[in-house]
Design a protein around this motif. Structure first.
Motif, PDB file in Angstrom:
ATOM      1  N   ALA A  64       0.806  -1.231   0.000  1.00 29.49           N
ATOM      2  CA  ALA A  64       0.000   0.000   0.000  1.00 29.49           C
ATOM      3  C   ALA A  64       0.838   1.280   0.000  1.00 29.49           C
ATOM      4  O   ALA A  64       0.288   2.373   0.058  1.00 29.49           O
ATOM      5  CB  ALA A  64      -0.939   0.004   1.217  1.00 29.49           C
ATOM      6  N   LYS A  65       2.134   1.139  -0.092  1.00 30.97           N
ATOM      7  CA  LYS A  65       3.028   2.303   0.090  1.00 30.97           C
ATOM      8  C   LYS A  65       2.749   3.460  -0.875  1.00 30.97           C
ATOM      9  O   LYS A  65       2.968   4.618  -0.538  1.00 30.97           O
ATOM     10  CB  LYS A  65       4.474   1.831  -0.077  1.00 30.97           C
ATOM     11  N   ARG A  71      -0.190   4.343  -2.169  1.00 34.91           N
ATOM     12  CA  ARG A  71      -1.569   4.860  -2.149  1.00 34.91           C
ATOM     13  C   ARG A  71      -1.560   6.314  -1.669  1.00 34.91           C
ATOM     14  O   ARG A  71      -0.635   6.761  -0.989  1.00 34.91           O
ATOM     15  CB  ARG A  71      -2.444   4.012  -1.219  1.00 34.91           C
ATOM     16  N   PHE A 100      -5.615   6.478   2.712  1.00 30.73           N
ATOM     17  CA  PHE A 100      -5.277   6.033   4.065  1.00 30.73           C
ATOM     18  C   PHE A 100      -6.209   6.678   5.096  1.00 30.73           C
ATOM     19  O   PHE A 100      -6.694   6.022   6.008  1.00 30.73           O
ATOM     20  CB  PHE A 100      -3.817   6.364   4.408  1.00 30.73           C
ATOM     21  N   ASN A 154       2.342   8.838   5.509  1.00 28.05           N
ATOM     22  CA  ASN A 154       2.555   7.602   4.738  1.00 28.05           C
ATOM     23  C   ASN A 154       3.573   6.665   5.385  1.00 28.05           C
ATOM     24  O   ASN A 154       3.405   5.440   5.347  1.00 28.05           O
ATOM     25  CB  ASN A 154       2.996   7.983   3.315  1.00 28.05           C
ATOM     26  N   HIS A 179       1.522   3.233   5.746  1.00 23.14           N
ATOM     27  CA  HIS A 179       1.602   2.156   4.735  1.00 23.14           C
ATOM     28  C   HIS A 179       1.764   0.786   5.381  1.00 23.14           C
ATOM     29  O   HIS A 179       1.429  -0.219   4.765  1.00 23.14           O
ATOM     30  CB  HIS A 179       2.678   2.451   3.683  1.00 23.14           C
ATOM     31  N   GLY A 204      -1.861  -0.065   5.874  1.00 21.92           N
ATOM     32  CA  GLY A 204      -1.663  -0.876   4.669  1.00 21.92           C
ATOM     33  C   GLY A 204      -2.127  -2.320   4.870  1.00 21.92           C
ATOM     34  O   GLY A 204      -2.646  -2.944   3.940  1.00 21.92           O
TER      35      GLY A 204
END
Ligand code: FE2
Ligand code: FE2
Length: 200
Positions: free
Chosen positions: A65-66, A68, A73, A91, A95, A99
């Motif tokens: 998910a890094k 996104r 989030f 982030n 993530h 994530g």
């Protein structure tokens, strides 16, 4: 790489499909980093008598998910009623912790050992399992990593997982402080715990 499969964790996990999706949705750097972390995490688990499949799957998905958006989030944090304190961060924290929820929802992976390793891969935890440690360290020492201290990190990973975890937490905290970045409280708690266990 297709010798890896994760049938033991869940019968219908199609690694090829996940890898294909990651290749098409992540930057090339992030995608290949995830494959390298999968491999190193599996190797560490094999070396230290851990769960190779869970370490490998969590290694593969740790940065799923890094890339996104912040908006995504924030909406997951709100919709899933996660700790609202998370909204103060960014982030770098999201993530992993958030994530894991995205991995769960999009890929249908509910194995808590795998999800926890994803959650904990940036901040650690006092409760880190062998799988968590393999992914945490695998992310730090994968072959393309190059930073002052990388050789020491790789040496500690050969000595013991605990020493590698302690070194990584110490290194990450020092880096964040040097860059005037905020520290997520769990990172301090993890550092305090592992620095006494890591035989540095
Ligand atoms: Fe990450
Ligand atoms: Fe990573």
């Amino acid at each position: 790489m297709n010798e890896f499969n994760y049938d033991k964790i869940k019968a219908d996990i199609d690694r090829d499909k996940i890898v294909d999706q990651m290749q098409h949705t992540l930057s090339d750097f992030r995608y290949t980093h995830c494959l390298r972390v999968e491999k190193v995490s599996r190797g560490l688990a094999a070396e230290y008598g851990g769960d190779v499949e869970r370490a490998g799957l969590a290694g593969l998905l740790h940065d799923y998910a890094k890339e996104r958006s912040d908006e995504e989030f924030i909406s997951v944090i709100k919709n899933k009623h996660l700790n609202p304190e998370l909204l103060k961060y960014n982030n770098a924290i999201w993530h992993g912790v958030v994530g894991a929820e995205i991995v769960k929802d999009e890929l249908g992976i509910y194995d808590e050992d795998v999800l926890n390793a994803i959650r904990r891969h940036t901040v650690g935890s006092t409760n880190m399992t062998q799988v968590d440690k393999c992914v945490f360290v695998g992310d730090f020492i994968e072959p393309k990593r190059d930073f002052p201290g990388i050789n020491e990190a790789r040496d500690y990973a050969k000595k013991s997982l605990n020493s590698a975890v302690a070194f990584e937490l110490k290194h990450s905290l020092a880096h964040l402080i040097d860059k005037n970045r905020e520290i997520y409280p769990e990172t301090f708690i993890s550092y305090n715990y592992w620095i006494t266990k890591g035989e540095l």
